[in-house]
Design a protein around this motif. Structure first.
Motif, PDB file in Angstrom:
ATOM      1  N   GLU A  38     -45.257   0.420  51.704  1.00 56.77           N
ATOM      2  CA  GLU A  38     -46.121   1.072  51.610  1.00 56.77           C
ATOM      3  C   GLU A  38     -45.804   1.970  51.424  1.00 56.77           C
ATOM      4  O   GLU A  38     -46.722   3.330  50.423  1.00 56.77           O
ATOM      5  CB  GLU A  38     -47.027   0.517  52.841  1.00 56.77           C
ATOM      6  N   GLY A  39     -44.971   2.793  51.786  1.00 54.11           N
ATOM      7  CA  GLY A  39     -44.271   4.058  51.379  1.00 54.11           C
ATOM      8  C   GLY A  39     -43.913   4.393  50.271  1.00 54.11           C
ATOM      9  O   GLY A  39     -44.060   5.255  49.328  1.00 54.11           O
ATOM     10  N   SER A  40     -43.287   3.496  49.879  1.00 55.26           N
ATOM     11  CA  SER A  40     -42.409   3.614  48.897  1.00 55.26           C
ATOM     12  C   SER A  40     -44.116   3.342  47.590  1.00 55.26           C
ATOM     13  O   SER A  40     -43.369   4.340  46.873  1.00 55.26           O
ATOM     14  CB  SER A  40     -41.767   1.636  47.835  1.00 55.26           C
ATOM     15  N   GLY A  41     -45.267   2.583  47.890  1.00 59.04           N
ATOM     16  CA  GLY A  41     -46.410   2.914  46.951  1.00 59.04           C
ATOM     17  C   GLY A  41     -46.787   4.707  47.055  1.00 59.04           C
ATOM     18  O   GLY A  41     -47.186   4.983  45.950  1.00 59.04           O
ATOM     19  N   MET A  42     -47.278   5.065  47.769  1.00 53.36           N
ATOM     20  CA  MET A  42     -47.406   6.217  48.378  1.00 53.36           C
ATOM     21  C   MET A  42     -46.581   7.346  47.318  1.00 53.36           C
ATOM     22  O   MET A  42     -47.514   7.878  46.902  1.00 53.36           O
ATOM     23  CB  MET A  42     -47.955   6.513  49.832  1.00 53.36           C
ATOM     24  N   SER A  52     -49.072   4.634  40.423  1.00 55.16           N
ATOM     25  CA  SER A  52     -48.495   3.168  40.924  1.00 55.16           C
ATOM     26  C   SER A  52     -48.867   2.498  40.412  1.00 55.16           C
ATOM     27  O   SER A  52     -48.648   0.961  40.772  1.00 55.16           O
ATOM     28  CB  SER A  52     -48.798   2.997  42.953  1.00 55.16           C
ATOM     29  N   THR A  53     -49.962   2.031  39.576  1.00 53.89           N
ATOM     30  CA  THR A  53     -50.419   1.133  38.769  1.00 53.89           C
ATOM     31  C   THR A  53     -50.453   1.477  37.468  1.00 53.89           C
ATOM     32  O   THR A  53     -50.688   0.403  36.714  1.00 53.89           O
ATOM     33  CB  THR A  53     -51.893   1.237  38.773  1.00 53.89           C
ATOM     34  N   THR A  54     -49.043   1.616  37.184  1.00 54.94           N
ATOM     35  CA  THR A  54     -48.529   1.694  36.041  1.00 54.94           C
ATOM     36  C   THR A  54     -47.710   0.350  36.154  1.00 54.94           C
ATOM     37  O   THR A  54     -47.156   0.388  37.438  1.00 54.94           O
ATOM     38  CB  THR A  54     -47.271   2.616  35.361  1.00 54.94           C
ATOM     39  N   PRO A  55     -47.744   0.241  35.049  1.00 54.37           N
ATOM     40  CA  PRO A  55     -46.201  -1.372  34.879  1.00 54.37           C
ATOM     41  C   PRO A  55     -44.913  -0.875  35.714  1.00 54.37           C
ATOM     42  O   PRO A  55     -44.124  -1.749  36.179  1.00 54.37           O
ATOM     43  CB  PRO A  55     -45.602  -1.332  33.459  1.00 54.37           C
ATOM     44  N   ALA A  56     -44.356   0.493  35.058  1.00 55.54           N
ATOM     45  CA  ALA A  56     -43.584   1.372  36.278  1.00 55.54           C
ATOM     46  C   ALA A  56     -43.709   1.450  37.729  1.00 55.54           C
ATOM     47  O   ALA A  56     -42.353   0.655  38.616  1.00 55.54           O
ATOM     48  CB  ALA A  56     -43.089   1.927  36.194  1.00 55.54           C
ATOM     49  N   GLY A  57     -44.470   1.486  38.318  1.00 56.13           N
ATOM     50  CA  GLY A  57     -45.023   1.462  39.761  1.00 56.13           C
ATOM     51  C   GLY A  57     -44.971   0.314  40.422  1.00 56.13           C
ATOM     52  O   GLY A  57     -44.597  -0.514  41.329  1.00 56.13           O
ATOM     53  N   ALA A  64     -38.513  -2.343  46.299  1.00 54.83           N
ATOM     54  CA  ALA A  64     -39.283  -1.941  47.364  1.00 54.83           C
ATOM     55  C   ALA A  64     -39.537  -3.316  48.853  1.00 54.83           C
ATOM     56  O   ALA A  64     -38.393  -2.952  49.294  1.00 54.83           O
ATOM     57  CB  ALA A  64     -40.097  -0.790  47.773  1.00 54.83           C
ATOM     58  N   HIS A  65     -40.079  -4.018  47.997  1.00 51.34           N
ATOM     59  CA  HIS A  65     -40.574  -4.505  49.438  1.00 51.34           C
ATOM     60  C   HIS A  65     -39.525  -5.689  49.012  1.00 51.34           C
ATOM     61  O   HIS A  65     -38.752  -6.257  50.507  1.00 51.34           O
ATOM     62  CB  HIS A  65     -42.043  -5.665  48.705  1.00 51.34           C
ATOM     63  N   ALA A  66     -39.108  -6.033  48.057  1.00 52.78           N
ATOM     64  CA  ALA A  66     -37.512  -7.019  47.951  1.00 52.78           C
ATOM     65  C   ALA A  66     -36.705  -6.320  48.587  1.00 52.78           C
ATOM     66  O   ALA A  66     -35.694  -7.049  50.059  1.00 52.78           O
ATOM     67  CB  ALA A  66     -36.933  -7.038  46.877  1.00 52.78           C
TER      68      ALA A  66
END
Length: 251
Positions: A38-42, A52-57, A64-66
């Motif tokens: 969650e922190g990586s998305g923020m 964060s809503t882009t393809p790169a995001g 990050a989650h993996a």
């Protein structure tokens, strides 16, 4: 049949030291996983002005989650089995690998870990909101439900094949990597549609902290259904086989 192996467990199990240690391990691993994921998305959203809503995001979230799940599963594997997901715990319960009472302990620990991680993120970022999972425009709750069922099926099937199957052998060494990879791949596949949760606790933590519950039931029902199907399929066809296997040397 795997259903016949379901066990409720003894009330005394809830106070056993090994069960409490396992629950604590699940709490810590979930905190690590949600804080990093969650922190990586923020962080990405802050650095790129809601990018964060882009393809790169999406790619950043998948990586990050993996990575975070690989670590979270690894550090808890020898203590609790490294479920780090209420749906994985439910799948293990359906297959008879964990009792209901211990499952409840795990669920409580996992949910608390996710909430605490989100509270820490909100505090350490100066009050930034942890984004609750939501459906993208044009995606219905039924579309999202199918996504969650299929993605969680793949996740729990991977857990069974690499961690729970008694025939796994040396394959168990790569279980955390395989589990992290399937979650990352599923985020790339479904992240643009419903956020690709596959994990009720991961959805629950941000929902509590931001108090956003729209469509939240999808992120519980889908993962639990997908986990149950994966457990039954793997137990029925690959663990409890009704025919004799040919020796490997025959091939």
């Amino acid at each position: 049949m795997p259903i016949s192996r379901i066990a409720i467990g003894s009330p005394a199990e809830a106070s056993q030291p090994d069960a409490l240690k396992a629950a604590l391990a699940e709490f810590i691993s979930m905190l690590i996983f949600v804080f990093a994921g969650e922190g990586s998305g923020m962080a990405f959203s802050k650095l790129t002005d809601n990018g964060s809503t882009t393809p790169a995001g999406l790619v950043a979230a998948a990586i990050a989650h993996a990575f975070a799940l690989f670590v979270a599963v690894s550090v808890a594997a020898n203590i609790s089995g490294g479920h780090v997901n209420p749906a994985v715990t439910f799948g293990a319960f359906v297959g008879g690998h964990i009792t209901l009472l211990r499952s409840v302990l795990y669920w409580i620990a996992q949910l608390l870990g996710a909430v605490v991680a989100c509270l820490l993120l909100k505090f350490s970022t100066g009050g930034l909101e942890t984004a609750a999972f939501s459906l993208s425009s044009g995606v219905s709750v039924w579309n999202a439900l199918v996504f969650e069922i299929v993605m969680t099926f793949g996740l729990v099937y991977t857990v069974y094949a690499t961690a729970l199957d008694p025939k796994k052998g040396d394959l168990g060494i790569i279980a955390p990597i395989a589990i992290g990879f399937i979650v990352g791949a599923n985020i790339l596949a479904g992240g643009a549609f419903d956020g690709a949760s596959m994990n009720p606790a991961v959805s629950f933590g941000p929902a509590v902290v931001s108090w956003t519950w729209t469509g939240h039931w999808v992120y519980w029902l889908g993962p639990f259904v997908g986990a149950a199907i994966a457990a039954i399929v793997y137990e029925l066809f690959f663990i409890h086989q009704t025919h004799e296997q040919l020796p490997v040397a025959e091939y």
